[in-house]
Scaffold this motif. Sequence first.
Motif, PDB file in Angstrom:
ATOM      1  N   ASN A 142       0.845  -0.694  -0.031  1.00  0.00           N
ATOM      2  CA  ASN A 142      -0.253  -0.158  -0.021  1.00  0.00           C
ATOM      3  C   ASN A 142       0.931   1.040  -0.044  1.00  0.00           C
ATOM      4  O   ASN A 142       1.926   1.348   1.132  1.00  0.00           O
ATOM      5  CB  ASN A 142      -0.979  -0.131   1.088  1.00  0.00           C
ATOM      6  N   LEU A 143       0.904   2.358  -0.604  1.00  0.00           N
ATOM      7  CA  LEU A 143       1.293   3.541  -0.811  1.00  0.00           C
ATOM      8  C   LEU A 143       0.527   4.363   0.341  1.00  0.00           C
ATOM      9  O   LEU A 143      -0.404   4.985   0.051  1.00  0.00           O
ATOM     10  CB  LEU A 143       0.840   4.125  -2.222  1.00  0.00           C
ATOM     11  N   THR A 144       1.355   4.870   1.293  1.00  0.00           N
ATOM     12  CA  THR A 144       0.711   5.522   2.128  1.00  0.00           C
ATOM     13  C   THR A 144       1.033   6.811   1.751  1.00  0.00           C
ATOM     14  O   THR A 144      -0.115   8.111   1.765  1.00  0.00           O
ATOM     15  CB  THR A 144       1.105   5.217   3.423  1.00  0.00           C
ATOM     16  N   THR A 145       1.969   6.830   1.178  1.00  0.00           N
ATOM     17  CA  THR A 145       2.538   8.872   1.109  1.00  0.00           C
ATOM     18  C   THR A 145       3.058   8.577  -0.099  1.00  0.00           C
ATOM     19  O   THR A 145       3.869   8.080  -0.528  1.00  0.00           O
ATOM     20  CB  THR A 145       3.508   9.136   1.881  1.00  0.00           C
ATOM     21  N   SER A 146       2.471   9.679  -1.446  1.00  0.00           N
ATOM     22  CA  SER A 146       3.113   9.472  -2.970  1.00  0.00           C
ATOM     23  C   SER A 146       3.561  10.792  -2.996  1.00  0.00           C
ATOM     24  O   SER A 146       2.925  11.449  -2.292  1.00  0.00           O
ATOM     25  CB  SER A 146       1.852   9.546  -3.409  1.00  0.00           C
TER      26      SER A 146
HETATM   27  C1  NAG Z   1      -5.781   5.924  -2.797  1.00  0.00           C
HETATM   28  O1  NAG Z   1      -6.122   5.539  -3.619  1.00  0.00           O
HETATM   29  C2  NAG Z   1      -7.472   5.959  -3.290  1.00  0.00           C
HETATM   30  C3  NAG Z   1      -8.305   5.667  -3.652  1.00  0.00           C
HETATM   31  O2  NAG Z   1      -8.258   5.811  -5.539  1.00  0.00           O
HETATM   32  C4  NAG Z   1      -7.612   7.314  -2.078  1.00  0.00           C
HETATM   33  O3  NAG Z   1      -8.407   7.606  -2.006  1.00  0.00           O
HETATM   34  C5  NAG Z   1      -5.936   7.545  -1.140  1.00  0.00           C
HETATM   35  O4  NAG Z   1      -6.010   8.665  -0.912  1.00  0.00           O
HETATM   36  C6  NAG Z   1      -5.210   7.024  -1.768  1.00  0.00           C
HETATM   37  N1  NAG Z   1      -3.787   7.217  -0.921  1.00  0.00           N
HETATM   38  C7  NAG Z   1      -2.990   7.717  -1.531  1.00  0.00           C
HETATM   39  C8  NAG Z   1      -2.029   8.049   0.138  1.00  0.00           C
HETATM   40  O5  NAG Z   1      -2.458   8.169  -2.119  1.00  0.00           O
END
Ligand code: NAG
Length: 280
Positions: free
Chosen positions: A53-57
């Motif tokens: 799971n990418l938690t911080t982008s």
């Molecule tokens: C991951 O994707 C979901 C749905 O597209 C979104 O609601 C969520 O904020 C995203 N999380 C991150 C860490 O980008």
Amino acid sequence: MPRSGPLPAALSLLLVTAALLPGPAAAQNEPRINASEDVVIHLYGPAVTLQCNLTTSPSPLSASYWVKNGEEIPGTRKSSNTTEYKILKPRAEESGEYLCVFVFSNSPIANATIEVRATPDITGHKRSENKNEGQEALMYCKSVGFPHPEWVWRKKVNGVFEDINNSSGRFFISNKDNYTELSITNLQINEDPGEYQCNATNQVGSVSVTTILRVRSHLAPLWPFLGILAEIVILVVIIVVYEKRKRPDEVPDDDEPAGPMKTNSTNNHKDKNLRQRNTN
Ligand SMILES: *[C@@H]1O[C@H](CO)[C@@H](O)[C@H](O)[C@H]1NC(C)=O
Ligand SMILES: *[C@@H]1O[C@H](CO)[C@@H](O)[C@H](O)[C@H]1NC(C)=O
Ligand SMILES: *[C@@H]1O[C@H](CO)[C@@H](O)[C@H](O)[C@H]1NC(C)=O
Ligand SMILES: *[C@@H]1O[C@H](CO)[C@@H](O)[C@H](O)[C@H]1NC(C)=O
Ligand SMILES: *[C@@H]1O[C@H](CO)[C@@H](O)[C@H](O)[C@H]1NC(C)=O
Ligand SMILES: *[C@@H]1O[C@H](CO)[C@@H](O)[C@H](O)[C@H]1NC(C)=O
Ligand SMILES: *[C@@H]1O[C@H](CO)[C@@H](O)[C@H](O)[C@H]1NC(C)=O
Ligand SMILES: *[C@@H]1O[C@H](CO)[C@@H](O)[C@H](O)[C@H]1NC(C)=O
């Protein structure tokens, strides 16, 4: 040219260090991946799911995919910040170093590693090796399974596998990650034949297989020839004995008539012998 003193060097080092230190803004944008723990899989065990799971982008996500042992797994590309890879039928060959990779539109890729470990499985070896004395024997074993195994070769002595006794200096072992080779030079008919075992062991478990080595005498190729020679000798002895017993009666007419009869009888013997050999 002014030579650069210690001060500019120290200064630039300081600047580099400062650049590497994450500022408050950088910390927020550093990609973070929450990945599954390393896992051990077992043959016929339950299916295993790897997750990232990418938690911080740091910037918009453009794609994610999975890599196994350095190669992208086809069909895993998607553009979601959560990704899964399922190992439905756990087997040694499914083990390895897995990476989930996230690709961003405006920043470098990020990845996380998940190690999938399994007992090694030997996928290739010789059941037997047949050689003549004086020749060289070559045995090998090939494995799948991560981590790559430690290899050991043993020989059965009095019913027990023992480490190879190399006092003659004729045994050579060469190991690669997932491959091992044992060669024995100048084969000895009295010492070398028997069962050889290759043993692959890693932190999860171990496995071994055996190869039977047969060593023939270098006279072996001559045996058919020696057989024929023996037959001829026996034949000659029989003829001589037969002739000597017959001689007293046949002294008077030991001329033309007896000749064809003699050769006929020898031919019959020969035919019989040949027939017998063919049925063997
Ligand atoms: C991951 O994707 C979901 C749905 O597209 C979104 O609601 C969520 O904020 C995203 N999380 C991150 C860490 O980008
Ligand atoms: C990562 O996952 C674990 C459980 O899988 C969870 O406890 C933890 O809060 C997660 N961390 C983040 C930053 O989402
Ligand atoms: C990833 O997120 C899903 C929910 O979106 C959660 O069920 C799962 O436990 C998470 N995995 C990890 C490794 O954090
Ligand atoms: C994974 O990330 C490291 C840096 O953290 C990078 O050196 C490496 O090339 C990446 N591997 C893949 C397969 O993307
Ligand atoms: C085993 O080694 C060969 C070459 O040395 C390599 O091509 C192959 O991918 C390896 N297999 C595994 C499962 O590591
Ligand atoms: C190895 O073999 C030699 C001769 O065949 C013997 O003298 C020696 O004791 C053996 N060594 C071991 C460790 O078995
Ligand atoms: C056996 O002895 C020879 C000669 O001393 C050496 O070159 C070889 O590496 C040894 N083999 C093993 C398996 O130790
Ligand atoms: C392989 O060798 C190891 C270490 O000597 C031993 O513990 C293990 O029992 C052996 N495995 C097999 C299957 O023979």
